[in-house]
Design an enzyme around this catalytic site. Structure first.
Site, mmCIF file in Angstrom:
data_model
loop_
_atom_site.group_PDB
_atom_site.id
_atom_site.type_symbol
_atom_site.label_atom_id
_atom_site.label_comp_id
_atom_site.label_asym_id
_atom_site.label_seq_id
_atom_site.Cartn_x
_atom_site.Cartn_y
_atom_site.Cartn_z
ATOM 1 N N GLU A 138 0.858 -1.197 0.000
ATOM 2 C CA GLU A 138 0.000 0.000 0.000
ATOM 3 C C GLU A 138 0.885 1.235 0.000
ATOM 4 O O GLU A 138 2.079 1.137 0.287
ATOM 5 C CB GLU A 138 -0.901 -0.018 1.239
ATOM 6 C CG GLU A 138 -0.113 0.133 2.518
ATOM 7 C CD GLU A 138 -0.747 -0.528 3.745
ATOM 8 O OE1 GLU A 138 -1.408 -1.563 3.601
ATOM 9 O OE2 GLU A 138 -0.544 0.020 4.831
ATOM 10 N N LYS A 140 2.954 4.538 0.933
ATOM 11 C CA LYS A 140 3.534 5.105 2.150
ATOM 12 C C LYS A 140 3.202 6.588 2.115
ATOM 13 O O LYS A 140 3.797 7.363 1.370
ATOM 14 C CB LYS A 140 5.046 4.882 2.176
ATOM 15 C CG LYS A 140 5.695 5.343 3.459
ATOM 16 C CD LYS A 140 7.126 4.820 3.556
ATOM 17 C CE LYS A 140 7.761 5.102 4.904
ATOM 18 N NZ LYS A 140 7.897 6.509 5.218
ATOM 19 N N ASP A 142 2.894 10.382 2.830
ATOM 20 C CA ASP A 142 3.878 11.321 3.339
ATOM 21 C C ASP A 142 3.180 12.375 4.193
ATOM 22 O O ASP A 142 2.857 13.456 3.751
ATOM 23 C CB ASP A 142 4.594 11.985 2.159
ATOM 24 C CG ASP A 142 5.912 12.602 2.583
ATOM 25 O OD1 ASP A 142 6.285 12.447 3.762
ATOM 26 O OD2 ASP A 142 6.553 13.238 1.742
ATOM 27 N N TYR A 251 -4.258 2.853 8.332
ATOM 28 C CA TYR A 251 -3.700 1.688 7.646
ATOM 29 C C TYR A 251 -3.228 0.555 8.562
ATOM 30 O O TYR A 251 -2.588 -0.370 8.109
ATOM 31 C CB TYR A 251 -2.526 2.111 6.750
ATOM 32 C CG TYR A 251 -1.517 3.013 7.446
ATOM 33 C CD1 TYR A 251 -0.724 2.531 8.479
ATOM 34 C CD2 TYR A 251 -1.369 4.329 7.068
ATOM 35 C CE1 TYR A 251 0.182 3.340 9.120
ATOM 36 C CE2 TYR A 251 -0.453 5.158 7.701
ATOM 37 C CZ TYR A 251 0.318 4.656 8.728
ATOM 38 O OH TYR A 251 1.210 5.456 9.363
ATOM 39 N N LYS A 360 11.228 2.809 -0.627
ATOM 40 C CA LYS A 360 11.305 4.254 -0.854
ATOM 41 C C LYS A 360 11.420 4.572 -2.339
ATOM 42 O O LYS A 360 12.244 3.986 -3.041
ATOM 43 C CB LYS A 360 12.541 4.823 -0.146
ATOM 44 C CG LYS A 360 12.457 4.697 1.372
ATOM 45 C CD LYS A 360 11.781 5.915 1.946
ATOM 46 C CE LYS A 360 12.167 6.051 3.416
ATOM 47 N NZ LYS A 360 11.693 7.276 3.998
ATOM 48 N N CYS A 454 19.026 49.245 2.108
ATOM 49 C CA CYS A 454 18.334 48.727 0.931
ATOM 50 C C CYS A 454 19.314 48.610 -0.234
ATOM 51 O O CYS A 454 19.987 49.586 -0.573
ATOM 52 C CB CYS A 454 17.183 49.653 0.552
ATOM 53 S SG CYS A 454 16.420 49.210 -1.015
ATOM 54 N N CYS A 457 17.823 51.464 -2.978
ATOM 55 C CA CYS A 457 17.778 52.906 -2.726
ATOM 56 C C CYS A 457 18.709 53.330 -1.595
ATOM 57 O O CYS A 457 18.825 54.522 -1.298
ATOM 58 C CB CYS A 457 16.356 53.354 -2.423
ATOM 59 S SG CYS A 457 15.771 52.818 -0.803
ATOM 60 N N CYS A 472 12.486 47.695 3.263
ATOM 61 C CA CYS A 472 12.811 49.068 2.896
ATOM 62 C C CYS A 472 11.489 49.819 2.968
ATOM 63 O O CYS A 472 10.526 49.437 2.311
ATOM 64 C CB CYS A 472 13.369 49.102 1.476
ATOM 65 S SG CYS A 472 13.421 50.765 0.814
ATOM 66 N N CYS A 477 11.200 54.018 -3.150
ATOM 67 C CA CYS A 477 12.305 53.139 -3.525
ATOM 68 C C CYS A 477 12.033 52.576 -4.919
ATOM 69 O O CYS A 477 10.974 52.007 -5.180
ATOM 70 C CB CYS A 477 12.402 52.009 -2.504
ATOM 71 S SG CYS A 477 13.524 50.704 -2.984
HETATM 72 P P1 AMP Z 1 9.934 6.042 8.600
HETATM 73 O O1 AMP Z 1 9.468 7.274 9.316
HETATM 74 O O2 AMP Z 1 10.613 6.330 7.287
HETATM 75 O O3 AMP Z 1 10.637 5.069 9.480
HETATM 76 O O4 AMP Z 1 8.625 5.309 8.112
HETATM 77 C C1 AMP Z 1 7.700 4.852 9.055
HETATM 78 C C2 AMP Z 1 6.500 5.716 9.006
HETATM 79 O O5 AMP Z 1 5.848 5.629 7.761
HETATM 80 C C3 AMP Z 1 5.455 5.295 9.970
HETATM 81 O O6 AMP Z 1 5.704 5.789 11.245
HETATM 82 C C4 AMP Z 1 4.225 5.910 9.383
HETATM 83 O O7 AMP Z 1 4.062 7.205 9.915
HETATM 84 C C5 AMP Z 1 4.533 6.099 7.926
HETATM 85 N N1 AMP Z 1 3.609 5.407 7.018
HETATM 86 C C6 AMP Z 1 3.010 6.000 5.951
HETATM 87 N N2 AMP Z 1 2.214 5.156 5.303
HETATM 88 C C7 AMP Z 1 2.276 3.978 5.956
HETATM 89 C C8 AMP Z 1 1.653 2.711 5.761
HETATM 90 N N3 AMP Z 1 0.818 2.479 4.744
HETATM 91 N N4 AMP Z 1 1.945 1.736 6.650
HETATM 92 C C9 AMP Z 1 2.791 1.959 7.669
HETATM 93 N N5 AMP Z 1 3.416 3.128 7.910
HETATM 94 C C10 AMP Z 1 3.163 4.133 7.061
HETATM 95 ZN ZN ZN Z 2 14.737 50.733 -1.059
#
Ligand code: AMP
Ligand code: ZN
Length: 714
Positions: A138, A140, A142, A251, A360, A454, A457, A472, A477
């Site tokens: 699934e 990851k 961000d 998740y 990653k 500045c 000027c 400024c 200016c």
């Molecule tokens: P890292 O911070 O790189 O060690 O990655 C771990 C973190 O990935 C976990 O603490 C989660 O916050 C995040 N994460 C995001 N998506 C998922 C997912 N589908 N399953 C597990 N962890 C996830």
């Molecule tokens: Zn200026």
């Protein structure tokens, strides 16, 4: 979560409620049917935030919400803990108490290529004794990780990751995330307490908007949506958190109990993992499906269950290829052993579970060298340091200069000229410096010295108390004057095409143009003497300048470049007044009454219109024929009266904003999403998911751009 029958029933009920609002007999709500109204609201929250496929307009949702709120006000004893109104907390939070997670939150092991995954799979097979392991992959996400605890079906708390053992209790903020249900029927699975893990994130669109608002305030934008999500969760004003439009994917189930025994998942305990007398799923994907069925946004549509690692390797590669099409940022995939009993058997190290691994994606980072810093003076006098770096490609674009925002930012990142730096570009966002690398310094690096005068000027710079930006404050200016003119003629302001930044600079240098009103008194005979200005281009320029005189008022207001007044605020102001000089009579209090105008914005508008130079400039513009009156929204022809429109894809014959303006001028309305309330979806090139959704609602007319043009011409 809702089957077809339930969906139809709830939608019918909703229509009934809506007709009640319209008929203004809302007093029919009583203790006996208020829960039904709540169920309708929950259903529509689910359609919007979890399924991202709404069936009613935002306007209708708001009206229903108000109806519920008023009913609950009438008799507060009717309020329940999981009423949709209970997301709104008391407002300000004092602090976030520390709370222990039921099961520690661990990190994940990382992998970067197919070989890493093959290695990991080999270990999993050795440890399990199986010849082939079933995996679930699934995205990851961000964002910022959270953990949620539900007791007896009710959301009890939401906690940040913290150090993994304990985190901060941020429950009031979690309740602002509408895809997180306040209650869920865990009891139907025999569960009475459960801890769920997930990720809070800001989608790309909301992230870009948020960064835009930071930059308008002279603050540095955030490098990635992860930081934005984490920061948003820690705001102590729940209303502000609500405004950020956070989303959450859930998740993982880390802990659950049922009435007979405690079952802990992924923690070495003596109890059997799964109690055969209960209905809990025995696989990870089953858990995700359970969460989805209970109304959570879990990645069931995004995940894939495969036997053997090769299928996973193919899947993650395919996912990476379409990474940019997702509405949110992901930085990789997570691959998990699907069988929960096998997860238990594989166990964990002190740092990470052995049954999961992160894969990653290629980082959108690159290293470069900081060659020097230039200081630019903007329209409002803000002095912005811009780092010149050795050209480098990141995520498909070549970067050679990068804003480093302000003095504090430079200090915080410990940047020096000559430093090797790491830069990152996430999604469509402008690149950022992640950090310098002091370990690579040779000793020849130089500190960045912020100027005290500045650069244009030479006036003394000034930094107001509590602000991060040096300014400024000489309004004459040159740098500011030029930037103000550039802003005035720009596309989103007066849109004087063929004027442009380069010409403004050129005319200014040649002393053909010295201020904004000067645009309308340009000496055409002088222009004729210039290289590259033939009769045709001069004619075009004249036409564009002339046309700009009748631009709508909000464009003029935006074009003035009043601090904190962006396009939205300019529209709000234009709507509130009949003539621009009305604003010189507005008090701060009156300005504060306007939508989304806060103290800072009101103060800035007030000061602008109290300044004699500004008023003089506006008077000059008026004399020169620039329109200063608001065009009141008396529909031009009204042939679209009451009809609702939405656009998707790229229009070829006009900009989307122009098309939307035409609809509004003709009495039509623009909706925020596809729903049964929509009359027309106008489809341009590369139409997105809106088109698919609209096809499922037979009452929506789907128009091409040409058909749309015919309709408005009729
Ligand atoms: P890292 O911070 O790189 O060690 O990655 C771990 C973190 O990935 C976990 O603490 C989660 O916050 C995040 N994460 C995001 N998506 C998922 C997912 N589908 N399953 C597990 N962890 C996830
Ligand atoms: Zn200026």
């Amino acid at each position: 979560m809702y089957n077809k029958q339930q969906t139809i029933a709830l939608q019918n009920k909703t229509t009934e409620w809506i007709s009640k609002i319209n008929a203004a007999n809302a007093s029919e709500i009583g203790k006996e049917n208020i829960e039904n109204l709540r169920n309708c609201l929950r259903f529509h929250e689910y359609r919007y935030y979890v399924m991202t496929n709404p069936l009613i307009s935002d306007f209708e949702y708001d009206a229903l919400y108000k109806l519920l709120e008023n009913a609950e006000k009438k008799d507060p004893s009717w309020i329940t803990k999981d009423s949709p109104t209970q997301r709104v907390g008391s407002g300000l939070i004092k602090d976030f108490p520390k709370t222990q997670h039921l099961v520690p939150m661990l990190s994940l092991e990382n992998s970067y290529n197919a070989d890493d995954l093959l290695d990991w799979d080999r270990k999993a097979r050795e440890l399990s004794g199986l010849s082939e392991v079933e995996y679930c992959a699934e995205p990851k996400f961000d964002g910022a990780s959270i953990s949620l605890v539900y007791d007896d079906n009710l959301l009890m708390r939401g906690v940040t990751r913290g150090d993994g053992e304990t985190g901060d209790d941020i429950t009031p903020n979690i309740k602002q995330i509408k895809s997180v249900p306040l209650s869920a029927a865990f009891s139907s699975y025999g569960i009475d307490q459960i801890e769920i893990r997930g990720e809070v994130l800001l989608n790309k669109n909301n992230f870009a908007k948020y960064n835009q608002s930071l930059m308008e305030e002279g603050l540095p934008p955030l490098a990635n949506p992860r930081n934005a999500a984490a920061g948003s969760l820690r705001i102590k004003d729940t209303k502000e958190v609500g405004r950020r439009n956070l989303e959450a994917f859930l998740y993982h189930v880390s802990y659950l109990t049922n009435t007979e025994k405690v079952v802990k998942i992924n923690k070495q305990v003596d109890l059997p993992l799964l109690n055969e007398t209960t209905n809990e799923p025995s696989t990870h994907s089953g858990m995700l499906e359970m969460l989805w069925n209970l109304g959570f946004r879990s990645p069931v549509k995004e995940m894939k269950v495969v036997k053997g690692i090769q299928g996973i390797i193919d899947f993650v590669a395919a996912f990476e290829a379409k990474r940019d099409e997702l509405p949110y940022e992901i930085d990789g995939m997570v691959i998990k052993v699907n069988d929960l009993a096998l997860q238990e058997k594989l166990g964990m190290t002190s740092h990470h579970p052995r049954w999961a691994i992160a894969y990653k994606f290629k980082a959108r980072q690159a290293t470069s060298k900081l060659l020097g810093v230039e200081f630019q003076v903007g329209r409002t006098g803000a002095v912005t340091p811009v780092a010149k770096i050795a050209a480098v490609a990141v995520g498909g674009v070549t970067v050679s200069s990068i804003s480093v925002h302000n003095e504090d930012y430079i200090k915080e990142k410990d940047l020096r000229i000559g430093d090797i730096i790491l830069i990152e570009r996430s999604g469509d966002v402008i690149p950022q410096i992640v950090r310098s690398m002091p370990e690579l310094r040779t000793g020849d690096e130089k500190l960045i010295v912020f100027p005290t005068k500045c650069p244009v000027c030479k006036d003394e710079l000034f930094k107001p108390e509590g602000e991060a930006v040096w300014r400024c404050i000489n309004i004459n200016c040159e740098a500011q004057v030029v930037e103000r003119i550039i802003h005035f003629v720009s596309k989103d302001a007066m849109d004087i095409r063929s004027f442009g930044e380069a010409n403004v600079r050129k005319f200014y240098e040649m002393e053909l143009l010295k201020d904004v009103p000067g645009i309308y008194t340009l000496n055409i005979d002088e222009l004729k003497k210039l290289d590259g200005f033939g009769a045709k281009s001069i004619k075009n320029l004249q036409i564009a300048i002339e046309a700009s005189k009748s631009q709508p008022l909000h464009r003029l207001i935006f074009g003035l470049g009043i601090r904190y007044v962006g396009e939205t605020t300019a529209k709000t102001l234009a709507q509130a007044i009949t003539h621009i000089f009305d604003l010189s009579n507005y008090s701060i209090e009156q300005l504060l009454q306007l939508q989304d105008v806060g103290v800072k914005v009101a103060g800035s508008i007030y000061n602008f219109f109290k300044n004699a130079d500004n008023i003089h400039m506006l008077q000059q513009l008026q004399k020169l024929g620039v329109k200063m009156e608001a065009q009141k929204s008396a529909p031009v022809s009204g042939n679209l009266n009451g009809q609702t429109f939405l656009f998707t894809g790229t229009l070829l014959q006009m900009k989307r904003t122009e098309a939307e303006e035409i609809v509004e001028k003709n009495g039509g309305k623009i909706l925020g999403g596809v729903s049964s309330k929509l009359n027309y979806l106008v489809v341009g090139v590369d139409a997105g998911s809106k088109l698919e959704k609209a096809r499922n609602i037979p009452s929506i007319n789907i128009l091409t751009e040409d058909e749309f043009l015919k309709l408005i011409a009729s």
